[in-house]
Design a protein around this motif. Sequence first.
Motif, mmCIF file in Angstrom:
data_model
loop_
_atom_site.group_PDB
_atom_site.id
_atom_site.type_symbol
_atom_site.label_atom_id
_atom_site.label_comp_id
_atom_site.label_asym_id
_atom_site.label_seq_id
_atom_site.Cartn_x
_atom_site.Cartn_y
_atom_site.Cartn_z
ATOM 1 N N ASN A 61 46.487 74.412 16.228
ATOM 2 C CA ASN A 61 45.264 75.129 16.589
ATOM 3 C C ASN A 61 45.150 76.502 15.945
ATOM 4 O O ASN A 61 44.175 77.214 16.192
ATOM 5 N N VAL A 62 46.138 76.882 15.145
ATOM 6 C CA VAL A 62 46.106 78.190 14.485
ATOM 7 C C VAL A 62 45.916 77.961 12.987
ATOM 8 O O VAL A 62 46.786 77.400 12.324
ATOM 9 N N LEU A 100 54.220 83.209 20.207
ATOM 10 C CA LEU A 100 52.906 82.675 20.566
ATOM 11 C C LEU A 100 52.813 82.269 22.034
ATOM 12 O O LEU A 100 51.709 82.099 22.555
ATOM 13 N N PHE A 142 51.846 74.358 15.136
ATOM 14 C CA PHE A 142 50.732 75.137 15.709
ATOM 15 C C PHE A 142 49.408 74.632 15.142
ATOM 16 O O PHE A 142 48.740 75.330 14.366
ATOM 17 N N GLN A 150 48.426 85.990 21.891
ATOM 18 C CA GLN A 150 47.427 85.129 21.266
ATOM 19 C C GLN A 150 47.351 85.455 19.781
ATOM 20 O O GLN A 150 47.186 86.619 19.399
ATOM 21 N N VAL A 151 47.475 84.429 18.963
ATOM 22 C CA VAL A 151 47.376 84.577 17.512
ATOM 23 C C VAL A 151 46.271 83.634 17.048
ATOM 24 O O VAL A 151 46.306 82.450 17.334
ATOM 25 N N GLU A 152 45.300 84.189 16.334
ATOM 26 C CA GLU A 152 44.187 83.345 15.891
ATOM 27 C C GLU A 152 44.290 82.930 14.429
ATOM 28 O O GLU A 152 43.540 82.076 13.967
ATOM 29 N N LEU A 153 45.242 83.540 13.695
ATOM 30 C CA LEU A 153 45.355 83.217 12.276
ATOM 31 C C LEU A 153 46.754 83.566 11.776
ATOM 32 O O LEU A 153 47.285 84.627 12.107
#
Length: 136
Positions: free
Chosen positions: A85-86, A45, A83, A49-52
Amino acid sequence: MARILAIDYGKIRTGLAVTDEMQIIASGLTTVNTKELITFLKDYLSKEQVELFLVGEPKQMDNTPSESEALIIPFLVKLENTFPNVPIKRVDERFTSKMATQTLIDSGLKKKQRQNKALLDEVSATIILQSYLYNQ
């Protein structure tokens, strides 16, 4: 857009799969020693960018949680704390191991190659991710 990362959590090894940035294609990423999973994810990360996070949810045929769910719950807490924010979504992972085995057979791998459990875990994570993408 950012990637979606699927996690097929296991007691010893954890299979990982990821989408492309457009979230169209699911690809196997790797298999990681479960003890090193959080460290691996921190490193990944920091570069991507990882959103989920998609985490496999093992269930019995009657839809009740399987025994391995007890191992996953503490990991989910640690994942969320590390994490924040994910977001994390769970995906039913029934039959993914059987589907992964069949995928390896269909791909023409020899029996010795199909016994590679790390590859099986990575393919299972890819199937979890692909099923999520298909149902969106």
